[in-house]
Design a protein around this motif. Structure first.
Motif, PDB file in Angstrom:
ATOM      1  N   ALA A   7       1.435  -0.399   7.095  1.00 34.70           N
ATOM      2  CA  ALA A   7       1.294   0.913   7.728  1.00 34.70           C
ATOM      3  C   ALA A   7       2.610   1.685   7.559  1.00 34.70           C
ATOM      4  N   ILE A   8       2.500   2.994   7.413  1.00 37.42           N
ATOM      5  CA  ILE A   8       3.674   3.851   7.218  1.00 37.42           C
ATOM      6  C   ILE A   8       3.850   4.733   8.449  1.00 37.42           C
ATOM      7  N   ASP A   9       5.034   4.702   9.028  1.00 35.26           N
ATOM      8  CA  ASP A   9       5.370   5.604  10.134  1.00 35.26           C
ATOM      9  C   ASP A   9       5.780   6.928   9.504  1.00 35.26           C
ATOM     10  N   LEU A  49       3.566   8.997  -0.884  1.00 37.14           N
ATOM     11  CA  LEU A  49       3.282   7.778  -0.137  1.00 37.14           C
ATOM     12  C   LEU A  49       2.291   6.880  -0.860  1.00 37.14           C
ATOM     13  N   GLY A  50       1.420   7.495  -1.644  1.00 40.16           N
ATOM     14  CA  GLY A  50       0.432   6.724  -2.370  1.00 40.16           C
ATOM     15  C   GLY A  50      -0.609   7.620  -2.998  1.00 40.16           C
ATOM     16  N   HIS A  51      -1.544   6.986  -3.701  1.00 38.54           N
ATOM     17  CA  HIS A  51      -2.620   7.688  -4.385  1.00 38.54           C
ATOM     18  C   HIS A  51      -3.958   7.123  -3.962  1.00 38.54           C
ATOM     19  N   VAL A  52      -4.924   7.995  -3.831  1.00 41.53           N
ATOM     20  CA  VAL A  52      -6.310   7.614  -3.575  1.00 41.53           C
ATOM     21  C   VAL A  52      -7.109   8.262  -4.701  1.00 41.53           C
ATOM     22  N   LYS A 109       1.447  12.933   0.258  1.00 35.05           N
ATOM     23  CA  LYS A 109       2.896  13.088   0.388  1.00 35.05           C
ATOM     24  C   LYS A 109       3.254  13.449   1.829  1.00 35.05           C
ATOM     25  N   VAL A 110       4.488  13.174   2.202  1.00 38.22           N
ATOM     26  CA  VAL A 110       5.015  13.581   3.497  1.00 38.22           C
ATOM     27  C   VAL A 110       6.318  14.338   3.252  1.00 38.22           C
ATOM     28  N   LEU A 111       6.599  15.295   4.127  1.00 34.31           N
ATOM     29  CA  LEU A 111       7.875  16.004   4.041  1.00 34.31           C
ATOM     30  C   LEU A 111       8.283  16.514   5.411  1.00 34.31           C
TER      31      LEU A 111
END
Length: 100
Positions: free
Chosen positions: A3-5, A22-25, A31-33
Motif C-alpha cells: 500500500a502507498i501512503d 505510482l504505477g500503471h493499470v 501519479k501523485v504530486l
C-alpha cells in the motif's frame, strides 16, 4: 506491491508540481504530486485526465470556467479541453491519465 501512503509520498517529492508515477493499470498511469499556491499555465491533452484532490484545494479553470475541486472530489477533464491551475491550489493531487 505494498500500500502507498499518498500524502507522505507527495510530501517527500523534491518540488511542487513534480509528479511521481505510482504505477500503471493497463495503459493508464497513476501519479501523485504536491500542489503549491502558484498557477500552472493552460494546457490540453489528447486523452481525458482525471484529477482527484486528496487534501487541500485545486483551483482549476476548465475551458475558461472556474472549477473548484475540494478534498475527496474528482474532476475528469475531457480530451482536448483547455485547462489551467489558478493561484491558490495547495495539497495533494492524484492524476490518472493514459500513459504517453
Amino acid at each position: 506491491m505494498n500500500a502507498i501512503d499518498l500524502k507522505t509520498t507527495a510530501a517527500t517529492l523534491p518540488r511542487e508540481w513534480s509528479s511521481l508515477v505510482l504505477g500503471h493499470v493497463g495503459s493508464t498511469c497513476v501519479k501523485v504530486l504536491r500542489m503549491n499556491e502558484l498557477p500552472v499555465e493552460e494546457e490540453t491533452h489528447d486523452t481525458a485526465e482525471a484529477l482527484l484532490v486528496l487534501d487541500g484545494q485545486l483551483a482549476l479553470e476548465v475551458d475558461g470556467e472556474e472549477v473548484p475541486v475540494g478534498p475527496g472530489e474528482l474532476y475528469v477533464i475531457p480530451a482536448g479541453t483547455p485547462h489551467a491551475v489558478r493561484p491558490g491550489s495547495c495539497g495533494t493531487l492524484v492524476i490518472v491519465e493514459v500513459s504517453p
